[in-house]
Structure formats: structure tokens, C-alpha cells
Motif scaffolding. Structure first.
Motif, PDB file in Angstrom:
ATOM      1  N   GLY A   2       0.808  -1.213   0.000  1.00 56.09           N
ATOM      2  CA  GLY A   2       0.000   0.000   0.000  1.00 56.09           C
ATOM      3  C   GLY A   2       0.841   1.263   0.000  1.00 56.09           C
ATOM      4  O   GLY A   2       2.055   1.230   0.180  1.00 56.09           O
ATOM      5  N   VAL A  25      -4.113   8.348   5.414  1.00 57.25           N
ATOM      6  CA  VAL A  25      -4.833   7.394   4.566  1.00 57.25           C
ATOM      7  C   VAL A  25      -3.857   6.372   4.016  1.00 57.25           C
ATOM      8  O   VAL A  25      -2.735   6.712   3.646  1.00 57.25           O
ATOM      9  N   LEU A  27      -3.665   3.611   0.955  1.00 57.04           N
ATOM     10  CA  LEU A  27      -4.315   3.219  -0.288  1.00 57.04           C
ATOM     11  C   LEU A  27      -3.899   1.790  -0.604  1.00 57.04           C
ATOM     12  O   LEU A  27      -2.730   1.506  -0.842  1.00 57.04           O
ATOM     13  N   ARG A  28      -4.871   0.902  -0.594  1.00 59.55           N
ATOM     14  CA  ARG A  28      -4.642  -0.518  -0.862  1.00 59.55           C
ATOM     15  C   ARG A  28      -5.330  -0.881  -2.179  1.00 59.55           C
ATOM     16  O   ARG A  28      -6.177  -0.138  -2.657  1.00 59.55           O
ATOM     17  N   ALA A  32      -9.286   2.808  -0.388  1.00 56.03           N
ATOM     18  CA  ALA A  32      -8.643   3.651   0.623  1.00 56.03           C
ATOM     19  C   ALA A  32      -9.165   3.323   2.012  1.00 56.03           C
ATOM     20  O   ALA A  32     -10.335   3.017   2.195  1.00 56.03           O
ATOM     21  N   GLU A  33      -8.263   3.405   3.010  1.00 55.10           N
ATOM     22  CA  GLU A  33      -8.627   3.228   4.415  1.00 55.10           C
ATOM     23  C   GLU A  33      -8.121   4.443   5.183  1.00 55.10           C
ATOM     24  O   GLU A  33      -6.927   4.740   5.168  1.00 55.10           O
ATOM     25  N   VAL A  34      -9.031   5.158   5.828  1.00 50.38           N
ATOM     26  CA  VAL A  34      -8.658   6.325   6.629  1.00 50.38           C
ATOM     27  C   VAL A  34      -8.212   5.824   8.000  1.00 50.38           C
ATOM     28  O   VAL A  34      -8.974   5.169   8.703  1.00 50.38           O
TER      29      VAL A  34
END
Length: 46
Positions: A2, A25, A27-28, A32-34
Motif C-alpha cells: 500500500g 490514509v 491506499l490498498r 482507501a482506508e482512513v
């Protein structure tokens, strides 16, 4: 693998005040995962 980045928004009024909101954040491939868990509400305003 990521990618991690931050989003930093800010407002600064010279001689009055300033505020900055920061989000971290990751990014995978799935999206996105916050990572920041700050509430998204405004408190203390009429």
C-alpha cells in the motif's frame, strides 16, 4: 503493498486563529482506508 499519505487541510486568519485537519490514509488495492479516527462534527458553534 500500500501507499500511505496524509491530507492536511488548513485555514489560517492572521491575528485571529488557525485550524488544520489532518487525515492519514492508506491506499490498498481494495480501496482507501482512513487511519485517523477523528469525529467529523463541529462542536461549540451556535
Amino acid at each position: 503493498m500500500g501507499v500511505v499519505f496524509s491530507i492536511e487541510l488548513g485555514i489560517y486568519l492572521p491575528g485571529r486563529f488557525g485550524i488544520r485537519l489532518e487525515e492519514v490514509v492508506i491506499l490498498r488495492p481494495e480501496g482507501a482506508e482512513v487511519l485517523s479516527k477523528m469525529p467529523r462534527t463541529i462542536q461549540g458553534l451556535p
